[in-house]
Scaffold this active site. Sequence first.
Site, short mmCIF file in Angstrom:
data_model
loop_
_atom_site.label_atom_id
_atom_site.label_comp_id
_atom_site.label_asym_id
_atom_site.label_seq_id
_atom_site.Cartn_x
_atom_site.Cartn_y
_atom_site.Cartn_z
N HIS A 76 -5.59 -12.65 3.62
CA HIS A 76 -5.68 -11.24 3.98
C HIS A 76 -7.16 -10.94 4.23
O HIS A 76 -8.04 -11.56 3.62
CB HIS A 76 -5.17 -10.43 2.77
CG HIS A 76 -4.99 -8.97 3.02
ND1 HIS A 76 -6.02 -8.07 2.99
CD2 HIS A 76 -3.88 -8.25 3.26
CE1 HIS A 76 -5.55 -6.85 3.22
NE2 HIS A 76 -4.24 -6.93 3.38
N ASP A 89 -6.36 -14.41 -5.32
CA ASP A 89 -5.82 -13.13 -4.86
C ASP A 89 -4.33 -13.15 -5.17
O ASP A 89 -3.54 -13.81 -4.49
CB ASP A 89 -6.09 -12.99 -3.35
CG ASP A 89 -5.42 -11.76 -2.76
OD1 ASP A 89 -4.63 -11.12 -3.46
OD2 ASP A 89 -5.66 -11.48 -1.57
N GLN A 104 0.14 -10.74 -3.92
CA GLN A 104 1.54 -10.98 -3.52
C GLN A 104 2.26 -11.95 -4.46
O GLN A 104 3.30 -12.50 -4.09
CB GLN A 104 1.60 -11.52 -2.08
CG GLN A 104 1.03 -10.57 -1.04
CD GLN A 104 1.83 -9.27 -0.89
OE1 GLN A 104 2.97 -9.17 -1.35
NE2 GLN A 104 1.24 -8.29 -0.24
N LYS A 156 1.64 -2.69 -5.62
CA LYS A 156 2.55 -3.73 -5.12
C LYS A 156 3.42 -4.28 -6.25
O LYS A 156 4.21 -5.19 -6.07
CB LYS A 156 1.76 -4.86 -4.47
CG LYS A 156 1.02 -4.40 -3.20
CD LYS A 156 0.28 -5.56 -2.59
CE LYS A 156 -0.78 -5.12 -1.61
NZ LYS A 156 -0.25 -4.72 -0.31
N CYS A 170 -3.08 -7.60 8.55
CA CYS A 170 -4.44 -7.83 8.02
C CYS A 170 -4.71 -9.31 7.83
O CYS A 170 -5.35 -9.71 6.83
CB CYS A 170 -4.67 -7.09 6.70
SG CYS A 170 -4.55 -5.33 6.85
N1 PMP Z 1 -4.52 -9.48 -0.54
C1 PMP Z 1 -3.25 -9.63 -0.17
C2 PMP Z 1 -2.65 -11.00 -0.15
C3 PMP Z 1 -2.49 -8.51 0.18
O1 PMP Z 1 -1.23 -8.66 0.55
C4 PMP Z 1 -3.09 -7.24 0.16
C5 PMP Z 1 -2.32 -6.00 0.57
N2 PMP Z 1 -1.55 -6.15 1.71
C6 PMP Z 1 -4.41 -7.12 -0.26
C7 PMP Z 1 -5.09 -8.26 -0.60
C8 PMP Z 1 -5.09 -5.81 -0.36
O2 PMP Z 1 -4.45 -5.00 -1.32
P1 PMP Z 1 -4.87 -3.50 -1.52
O3 PMP Z 1 -4.74 -2.86 -0.17
O4 PMP Z 1 -3.85 -2.96 -2.49
O5 PMP Z 1 -6.24 -3.46 -2.04
#
Ligand code: PMP
Length: 393
Positions: A117, A188, A191, A214, A351
């Site tokens: 991401h 990270d 997910q 999430k 993203c």
């Molecule tokens: N890392 C991953 C793998 C994600 O899926 C996401 C959210 N789509 C993020 C980071 C960022 O999360 P947040 O927008 O809640 O900060």
Amino acid sequence: MKDLAKDFPILAQKVYGKRLVYLDNAATTQKPNSVIDTISDYYRTDNSNIHRGVHYLSEVSSERYEEARKKVSEFIGARNPSEVTFTSGTTGSINQVARSLGPSLRGNEVLVTGVEHHSNIVPWQLAGAKVKAIPMDEDCNMLIDSIEITNRTKLIAIAHVSNVLGCVNEIKEITEIAKDHDIPVLVDAAQSIQHLPLDVKDIGCDFLAFSGHKMYASTGVGVLYTSDRFSDITPAIGGGGMIDKVNLDKTTYLDPPLRFEAGTPDIAGAISISAAIDHMQKIGMDKIKKHEHDIYSYSREKLLEMDNVTVYGNTNEMCGAVSFNLDKIHHYDTGLILDKMGVAVRTGHHCAQPLMRSLGIEGTVRASFALYNTKEDVDMLIEGIKKVEMMYK
Ligand code: PMP
């Protein structure tokens, strides 16, 4: 498994007169009554600022906030609650690490995977590091044997689970390699935290980041686990609540966790994470994993059976999100039409532009699952896709 959706009031509604089939859980999950009630009850009965007050409500709030920290720490297997910091979310957590480690990263390299991401790419670039990806095969399996560690590699920062493909990266193998080279590892877990039982000691990482929203809790709050090993790193954010002594020429800081929590945190948000953990633990993380695995495998199987659908990624273990495209139909159009059928999916690059480039596409349709999804939800998705195909015939 009993009807797990009944605890989530939003899922009872209809959209466009159709039952809502919510398959956008990788973007954010819905909230159970227990979490919604915890947040509103907190503001009704306990609201106060924490740590700095001598009065009753402040003590109650502080206690609840610290209990939430303890709950998170046990949930992720931390050695000590002081290793858990509440942040604004995964993005906030990763940026915090990037700023704290900044001086060591500048002009050096951060190794990531090919499925990251943007939140696990851009903060390292802002810190002045060069971001390099571990090679992967066409199914998006990491090619661990091809990892190249040089004396400029100062951090390995990897997604546990891809938000696009659902592939589960072999993070333990990575932490073992990192240990041999004495390189810190950030995971990270945005997910994975909601899908898989997880233990930071077992993983062997130094930092782990995830978001409340999430995992059935509020938006705007998240967690950064920082191993004791890094308890003396420079705080990324300065202000009230994190200092020992402030002089105009020099400031000393408290120990973690307060060291990393400048300013008033999202107290209700932190408590909502605790309530969300209670909700998941009442069901059981192993049961959630098994249930979601069944739904997930069923969705892949059904999608792979379709002639003109391409499904992306294929690794040993997968969970959470499945990405696909229909031949000659733009992902955005597919998403829009599915929406009108009550099926909420996400479309676009999610993203993860470097991953899209590796796959040679601009975007995908992504269906992503949570504990309340069922095989009927998958059937609705598949029926919707068939209708989209009919419309384009
Ligand atoms: N890392 C991953 C793998 C994600 O899926 C996401 C959210 N789509 C993020 C980071 C960022 O999360 P947040 O927008 O809640 O900060």
